[in-house]
Design a protein around this motif. Structure first.
Motif, PDB file in Angstrom:
ATOM      1  N   VAL A 122     -19.784   9.694  12.168  1.00 18.53           N
ATOM      2  CA  VAL A 122     -20.978   9.979  12.960  1.00 18.53           C
ATOM      3  C   VAL A 122     -20.892  11.350  13.613  1.00 18.53           C
ATOM      4  N   LEU A 123     -19.677  11.734  14.002  1.00 19.21           N
ATOM      5  CA  LEU A 123     -19.485  13.024  14.666  1.00 19.21           C
ATOM      6  C   LEU A 123     -19.225  14.165  13.688  1.00 19.21           C
ATOM      7  N   GLY A 124     -19.347  13.875  12.392  1.00 16.53           N
ATOM      8  CA  GLY A 124     -19.291  14.933  11.392  1.00 16.53           C
ATOM      9  C   GLY A 124     -17.937  15.225  10.801  1.00 16.53           C
ATOM     10  N   ALA A 125     -16.938  14.368  11.038  1.00 17.07           N
ATOM     11  CA  ALA A 125     -15.605  14.609  10.496  1.00 17.07           C
ATOM     12  C   ALA A 125     -15.488  14.034   9.084  1.00 17.07           C
ATOM     13  N   ASP A 126     -14.533  14.542   8.347  1.00 16.66           N
ATOM     14  CA  ASP A 126     -14.248  14.056   6.990  1.00 16.66           C
ATOM     15  C   ASP A 126     -13.517  12.717   7.086  1.00 16.66           C
ATOM     16  N   VAL A 127     -14.091  11.671   6.511  1.00 13.69           N
ATOM     17  CA  VAL A 127     -13.455  10.340   6.537  1.00 13.69           C
ATOM     18  C   VAL A 127     -13.247   9.826   5.116  1.00 13.69           C
ATOM     19  N   SER A 128     -12.983  10.733   4.208  1.00 14.97           N
ATOM     20  CA  SER A 128     -12.754  10.329   2.818  1.00 14.97           C
ATOM     21  C   SER A 128     -11.494   9.488   2.668  1.00 14.97           C
ATOM     22  N   GLY A 129     -10.644   9.507   3.678  1.00 17.54           N
ATOM     23  CA  GLY A 129      -9.420   8.717   3.609  1.00 17.54           C
ATOM     24  C   GLY A 129      -9.547   7.326   4.199  1.00 17.54           C
ATOM     25  N   ALA A 130     -10.755   6.851   4.468  1.00 18.64           N
ATOM     26  CA  ALA A 130     -10.935   5.555   5.131  1.00 18.64           C
ATOM     27  C   ALA A 130     -10.362   4.407   4.302  1.00 18.64           C
ATOM     28  N   ASP A 131     -10.620   4.394   3.006  1.00 22.23           N
ATOM     29  CA  ASP A 131     -10.095   3.320   2.164  1.00 22.23           C
ATOM     30  C   ASP A 131      -8.562   3.385   2.099  1.00 22.23           C
ATOM     31  N   ALA A 132      -8.045   4.591   1.989  1.00 18.84           N
ATOM     32  CA  ALA A 132      -6.596   4.756   1.953  1.00 18.84           C
ATOM     33  C   ALA A 132      -5.972   4.314   3.272  1.00 18.84           C
ATOM     34  N   ALA A 133      -6.684   4.515   4.377  1.00 21.47           N
ATOM     35  CA  ALA A 133      -6.173   4.099   5.679  1.00 21.47           C
ATOM     36  C   ALA A 133      -6.007   2.589   5.746  1.00 21.47           C
ATOM     37  N   ALA A 134      -7.009   1.868   5.275  1.00 25.39           N
ATOM     38  CA  ALA A 134      -6.925   0.405   5.275  1.00 25.39           C
ATOM     39  C   ALA A 134      -5.786  -0.079   4.387  1.00 25.39           C
ATOM     40  N   GLU A 135      -5.624   0.564   3.239  1.00 27.87           N
ATOM     41  CA  GLU A 135      -4.559   0.165   2.322  1.00 27.87           C
ATOM     42  C   GLU A 135      -3.178   0.451   2.928  1.00 27.87           C
ATOM     43  N   ALA A 136      -3.026   1.616   3.550  1.00 23.82           N
ATOM     44  CA  ALA A 136      -1.738   1.973   4.152  1.00 23.82           C
ATOM     45  C   ALA A 136      -1.413   1.061   5.326  1.00 23.82           C
ATOM     46  N   ALA A 137      -2.426   0.736   6.116  1.00 23.46           N
ATOM     47  CA  ALA A 137      -2.201  -0.148   7.266  1.00 23.46           C
ATOM     48  C   ALA A 137      -1.762  -1.537   6.793  1.00 23.46           C
ATOM     49  N   GLY A 138      -2.429  -2.058   5.781  1.00 25.19           N
ATOM     50  CA  GLY A 138      -2.060  -3.364   5.260  1.00 25.19           C
ATOM     51  C   GLY A 138      -0.642  -3.404   4.718  1.00 25.19           C
ATOM     52  N   ALA A 139      -0.262  -2.342   4.027  1.00 29.11           N
ATOM     53  CA  ALA A 139       1.093  -2.282   3.473  1.00 29.11           C
ATOM     54  C   ALA A 139       2.132  -2.193   4.595  1.00 29.11           C
ATOM     55  N   ALA A 140       1.840  -1.401   5.625  1.00 29.31           N
ATOM     56  CA  ALA A 140       2.777  -1.266   6.731  1.00 29.31           C
ATOM     57  C   ALA A 140       2.923  -2.585   7.489  1.00 29.31           C
ATOM     58  N   TRP A 141       1.826  -3.285   7.702  1.00 27.41           N
ATOM     59  CA  TRP A 141       1.887  -4.583   8.349  1.00 27.41           C
ATOM     60  C   TRP A 141       2.782  -5.552   7.557  1.00 27.41           C
ATOM     61  N   SER A 142       2.545  -5.615   6.265  1.00 28.82           N
ATOM     62  CA  SER A 142       3.328  -6.520   5.408  1.00 28.82           C
ATOM     63  C   SER A 142       4.794  -6.141   5.403  1.00 28.82           C
ATOM     64  N   GLY A 143       5.075  -4.851   5.487  1.00 25.52           N
ATOM     65  CA  GLY A 143       6.454  -4.401   5.486  1.00 25.52           C
ATOM     66  C   GLY A 143       7.235  -4.830   6.711  1.00 25.52           C
ATOM     67  N   VAL A 144       6.530  -5.076   7.827  1.00 27.88           N
ATOM     68  CA  VAL A 144       7.185  -5.482   9.068  1.00 27.88           C
ATOM     69  C   VAL A 144       7.084  -6.988   9.291  1.00 27.88           C
ATOM     70  N   VAL A 145       5.887  -7.535   9.114  1.00 28.08           N
ATOM     71  CA  VAL A 145       5.628  -8.933   9.467  1.00 28.08           C
ATOM     72  C   VAL A 145       5.846  -9.857   8.268  1.00 28.08           C
ATOM     73  N   GLY A 146       5.556  -9.323   7.068  1.00 23.51           N
ATOM     74  CA  GLY A 146       5.715 -10.135   5.868  1.00 23.51           C
ATOM     75  C   GLY A 146       4.418 -10.783   5.414  1.00 23.51           C
TER      76      GLY A 146
END
Length: 375
Positions: A351-375
């Motif tokens: 909304v504020l005009g920034a590049d958010v092309s990495g949004a899908d990659a962010a969700a994928e990276a977050a999910g992988a990091a969560w699984s790596g710690v919590v399982g």
């Protein structure tokens, strides 16, 4: 005919007995891994924090204040008002203080007899290496006071093993409990120091000695005043819930939330973690640096417009324009909450005009990091 929504039975409860009050304190002692006395104080955690300083800091003494966030700054003011000279060790809010810094300060000022430290700073998203700092302070012979309000149930807290003499906790963060009652463990060394302090509060809401003499020394057989019953019951339920889930599992959730948030932000690209090193990052909250030229408050407003439920806020004070805070403590230490927070921040950036092309990659990276710690 409609049936009204059920209302919790908060009134007309049987009185909280001394034995029940003592059981709650014992549950907190177990959570803190301490055999020291625990006093459950009837107020928000600032009450025992100030009580500890005013009880143990003597006029004419020298105290070491370790500042890695706003709470440390508050403690320094209290110690000065007690008549102590305060030596300050600081670290940037983007990191943590080291045991070496503390050791250097103690060598330079051998008369230091009290050290004040915050374990995790939720406001700035950093955490300090208490085990290493505690060893240095113990070797020096000073008392160590620890603010563990944000860290209890979010990361390991080994009060006795680390040599913590005064350990203050509150239930409102990682324990997902009440804010209106708090607790402090007091070592035998700390009791001795407090008893020797002519300025230690007496006949006061801040008095630890009053609690000791009227409650602990009497075998915890009779409460000195009417307890905050609802808050005490809520604190007990919070402690019971942590025990039922398993402390290790609760800690893993908080660590997973921090790891997932940091990984997601890095993949998103427009934001950067404010705390530079992962090892210095607190598991209760992740602070982020807003993009150059963007006001963090505007970004938070846009993120909350996209999803008002996410635990995202701007920092307070001088950092308000540049720091964003994602709270992930208590029930918010959850994979879905982290993903929702990242999505809301991405939408706010868009909304504020920034590049958010990495949004899908962010969700994928977050999910992988969560699984790596919590399982």
């Amino acid at each position: 005919m409609t049936t009204a929504n059920p209302v919790p039975a908060l009134l007309d409860l049987p009185p909280l007995t001394a034995a029940h009050f003592a059981r709650v304190e014992d549950k907190i002692a177990s959570l803190l891994r301490t055999r020291a006395d625990v006093v459950a104080m009837q107020g928000e955690a600032l009450l025992p924090l100030e009580a500890c300083i005013r009880s143990a800091v003597r006029p004419g003494s020298t105290a070491l204040n370790i500042v890695t966030g706003p709470y440390g700054e508050t403690f320094g003011g209290w110690m000065r008002s007690c008549g102590a000279e305060v030596v300050t060790v600081t670290a940037p809010f983007s990191g943590a203080v080291s045991a070496e810094q503390v050791a250097d300060a103690l060598r330079e000022r051998p008369e230091i007899d009290f050290v004040c430290l915050v374990h995790a700073e939720a406001a700035t998203g950093n955490t300090n290496p208490v085990a290493e700092i505690g060893a240095v302070v113990r070797e020096h012979g000073a008392l160590l006071m620890l603010d563990a309000v944000a860290s209890v149930a979010a990361e390991p807290l080994l009060t006795d093993e680390w040599g913590v003499d005064l350990c203050v906790i509150g239930g409102q963060k990682a324990m997902a409990g009440p804010a209106g009652v708090s607790a402090v463990s007091v070592s035998a060394r700390a009791w001795a120091r407090i008893a020797e302090n002519p300025q230690a509060p007496r006949r006061s809401y801040l008095s630890l000695l009053d609690w000791k003499e009227s409650w602990i020394d009497g075998g915890r057989a009779a409460l000195p005043h009417a307890p905050a019953q609802l808050e005490m019951l809520a604190l007990e339920q919070a402690a019971d819930r942590v025990e039922a889930a398993g402390l290790a599992a609760v800690i893993a959730r908080h660590r997973g939330a921090a790891a997932a948030t940091r990984a997601g932000v890095r993949a998103l690209g427009a934001l950067t973690p404010y705390v530079t090193r992962d090892v210095d990052a607190a598991p209760v909250a992740t602070t982020l640096r807003a993009p150059e030229g963007m006001d963090a408050r505007e970004l938070v407003a846009a993120a909350l417009a996209a999803d008002p439920a996410v635990p995202v806020q701007a920092a307070a004070g001088e950092l308000a324009k540049e720091m964003i805070r994602v709270n992930h403590y208590g029930l918010a230490a959850d994979r879905s909450v982290v993903l929702a927070s990242l999505a809301a921040l991405a939408e706010g950036l868009r909304v504020l005009g920034a590049d958010v092309s990495g949004a899908d990659a962010a969700a994928e990276a977050a999910g992988a990091a969560w699984s790596g710690v919590v399982g």
